[in-house]
Design a protein around this motif. Structure first.
Motif, mmCIF file in Angstrom:
data_model
loop_
_atom_site.group_PDB
_atom_site.id
_atom_site.type_symbol
_atom_site.label_atom_id
_atom_site.label_comp_id
_atom_site.label_asym_id
_atom_site.label_seq_id
_atom_site.Cartn_x
_atom_site.Cartn_y
_atom_site.Cartn_z
ATOM 1 N N SER A 205 0.499 -1.104 0.197
ATOM 2 C CA SER A 205 0.212 0.121 0.235
ATOM 3 C C SER A 205 0.959 1.458 -0.124
ATOM 4 O O SER A 205 0.488 1.720 -0.756
ATOM 5 C CB SER A 205 -1.345 -0.398 1.520
ATOM 6 N N LEU A 206 1.526 1.677 0.785
ATOM 7 C CA LEU A 206 3.234 2.153 0.446
ATOM 8 C C LEU A 206 3.638 2.559 -0.823
ATOM 9 O O LEU A 206 3.752 3.672 -0.792
ATOM 10 C CB LEU A 206 4.152 1.991 1.468
ATOM 11 N N GLU A 207 4.179 1.096 -1.168
ATOM 12 C CA GLU A 207 4.395 1.133 -2.010
ATOM 13 C C GLU A 207 3.526 2.199 -3.530
ATOM 14 O O GLU A 207 3.475 3.308 -4.947
ATOM 15 C CB GLU A 207 5.159 0.044 -3.268
ATOM 16 N N ALA A 208 2.171 1.469 -3.963
ATOM 17 C CA ALA A 208 0.893 1.928 -4.217
ATOM 18 C C ALA A 208 0.631 3.953 -4.406
ATOM 19 O O ALA A 208 0.689 4.380 -5.028
ATOM 20 C CB ALA A 208 0.064 1.133 -4.543
ATOM 21 N N GLU A 293 -0.424 -11.884 -7.591
ATOM 22 C CA GLU A 293 -0.953 -10.970 -9.277
ATOM 23 C C GLU A 293 -2.263 -11.892 -9.396
ATOM 24 O O GLU A 293 -3.033 -10.886 -9.573
ATOM 25 C CB GLU A 293 0.186 -11.935 -10.182
ATOM 26 N N LYS A 294 -2.106 -12.738 -8.982
ATOM 27 C CA LYS A 294 -4.178 -13.968 -9.102
ATOM 28 C C LYS A 294 -5.057 -12.966 -8.935
ATOM 29 O O LYS A 294 -6.163 -13.076 -9.754
ATOM 30 C CB LYS A 294 -3.440 -15.292 -9.072
ATOM 31 N N TYR A 295 -5.346 -13.062 -7.928
ATOM 32 C CA TYR A 295 -5.716 -12.095 -6.227
ATOM 33 C C TYR A 295 -5.534 -11.178 -6.939
ATOM 34 O O TYR A 295 -6.240 -10.374 -5.918
ATOM 35 C CB TYR A 295 -5.180 -13.322 -5.423
ATOM 36 N N GLY A 296 -4.672 -10.150 -7.683
ATOM 37 C CA GLY A 296 -5.252 -9.037 -7.635
ATOM 38 C C GLY A 296 -4.812 -8.175 -5.379
ATOM 39 O O GLY A 296 -4.852 -6.909 -5.675
ATOM 40 N N LEU A 297 -3.501 -8.859 -5.515
ATOM 41 C CA LEU A 297 -2.919 -8.129 -4.096
ATOM 42 C C LEU A 297 -1.687 -7.577 -4.526
ATOM 43 O O LEU A 297 -0.928 -8.180 -3.992
ATOM 44 C CB LEU A 297 -3.154 -8.895 -3.335
ATOM 45 N N THR A 298 -2.063 -6.414 -5.519
ATOM 46 C CA THR A 298 -0.816 -5.929 -5.743
ATOM 47 C C THR A 298 -0.185 -4.450 -6.161
ATOM 48 O O THR A 298 -1.504 -3.903 -5.484
ATOM 49 C CB THR A 298 0.012 -6.259 -7.232
ATOM 50 N N LYS A 299 0.658 -4.184 -5.853
ATOM 51 C CA LYS A 299 0.076 -2.799 -5.562
ATOM 52 C C LYS A 299 0.008 -1.632 -6.752
ATOM 53 O O LYS A 299 -0.654 -0.250 -6.742
ATOM 54 C CB LYS A 299 2.140 -1.856 -5.694
#
Length: 315
Positions: A205-208, A293-299
């Motif tokens: 979240s910080l990176e995002a 990546e598959k579950y949409g948990l990336t920055k």
């Protein structure tokens, strides 16, 4: 230079070793001490360590009994087994009488990786926060994990410590970090929207937020380490000041952080809101990064979610 990476389960084991000189501390494990890292405590304090075998329900009931002898008991196993297989004993033997048992639940979420759906618990926060008398903590890094273990030792009553297998960046400085039960921490400022995150997803979240700032969007980032009792004040303040809340968690969007935050928001300051998490599905076997990546948990997914949320905020 990239931050040092330490798994929160590693920090948990190190903290038990550090604070283990207290003769009131007893550690139980369900035949997974090398994985949960309680073997560090076992090696130094074998007289206060019990391997209960693959019998998680019995371990929780035994932990409850030992705690009545003026002991602080840590019962450790994988989160799937701590919250799922042993739920009845956690509910009836630990939470109902509000006993001094701390559950060290490691390998939570989908970043367990190749072990697959049977071991990837994404329902545990929902289960544990529904229990009266239970404090639920999901630390963001190694520094916060140590502080959480210390707080659990110093505070009477049942605790559920949600810990991960995968190494994650150390976010906080151990020299000045202050941990307070039930208090969220604003770790990035901004007034366009608020990203509220917990556990492994905090560093993403910080990176995002940095990627968003490059596009002129200033996102406030809040770390909620204590999911129960949750910090209502910091959530309401963020809702009033930013008008949009995005929650991010390595857990089902049903019953976890997103649900807990939504309960606060809808009752106090309804604003545009979106939840990022596992969308009512089971996990799969795979490499941790591939699963994120598959579950949409990336920055990148967090950035997309933030933009989508801002679009709904403006309508």
């Amino acid at each position: 230079m990239e931050n040092k990476k330490i798994a929160t389960r590693e920090a948990y084991g190190s903290a038990l070793l550090e604070f283990g000189g207290d003769s009131k501390i007893v550690v139980l494990d369900a035949d997974l001490s090398k994985s949960t890292k309680t073997d560090l405590f076992k090696n130094k304090y074998p007289e206060r360590f019990i391997n209960m075998g693959i019998a998680e329900g019995n371990m929780m009931a035994t932990a409850a009994g030992i705690s009545t002898c003026n002991k602080t008991v840590f019962a450790s196993t994988f989160a799937m087994f701590a919250s799922g297989r042993a739920f009845e004993q956690v509910r009836n033997s630990i939470c109902y009488p509000a006993l001094n048992v701390k559950i060290g639940a490691t390998h939570a979420g989908i970043t367990v990786g190749e072990d697959g759906a049977s071991h990837q618990t994404i329902e545990d926060i929902a289960l544990m926060r529904a229990l009266p008398n239970m404090t639920v903590i999901s630390p963001a890094d190694a520094v916060e994990t140590r502080a959480a273990v210390k707080a659990a030792i110093e505070t009477k009553g049942p605790f559920y410590l949600r810990l991960g297998r995968l190494a994650c960046p150390v976010i906080f400085d151990e020299n000045d970090y202050k941990f307070e039960l039930g208090k969220g921490i604003e770790i990035a400022s901004g007034n366009d929207l608020t990203i509220i995150s917990t556990g492994y997803m905090v560093h993403l979240s910080l990176e995002a937020s940095k990627l968003l700032e490059n596009e002129g969007i200033k996102a406030r980032v809040i770390n909620i380490h204590t999911i129960k009792p949750i910090d209502r004040d910091i959530i309401v303040k963020a809702a009033k000041e930013t008008g949009a809340i995005l929650t991010v968690e390595e857990h089902s969007i049903i019953g976890g952080l997103g649900s807990a935050v939504a309960e606060v928001v809808v009752e106090n300051c309804p604003v545009a809101m979106k939840r990022i998490g596992v969308n009512d599905k089971f996990g799969k076997s795979g490499k941790p990064d591939a699963l994120l990546e598959k579950y949409g948990l990336t920055k990148e997914a967090i950035v997309s979610g933030a933009k989508e949320l801002l679009g709904s905020k403006k309508k």
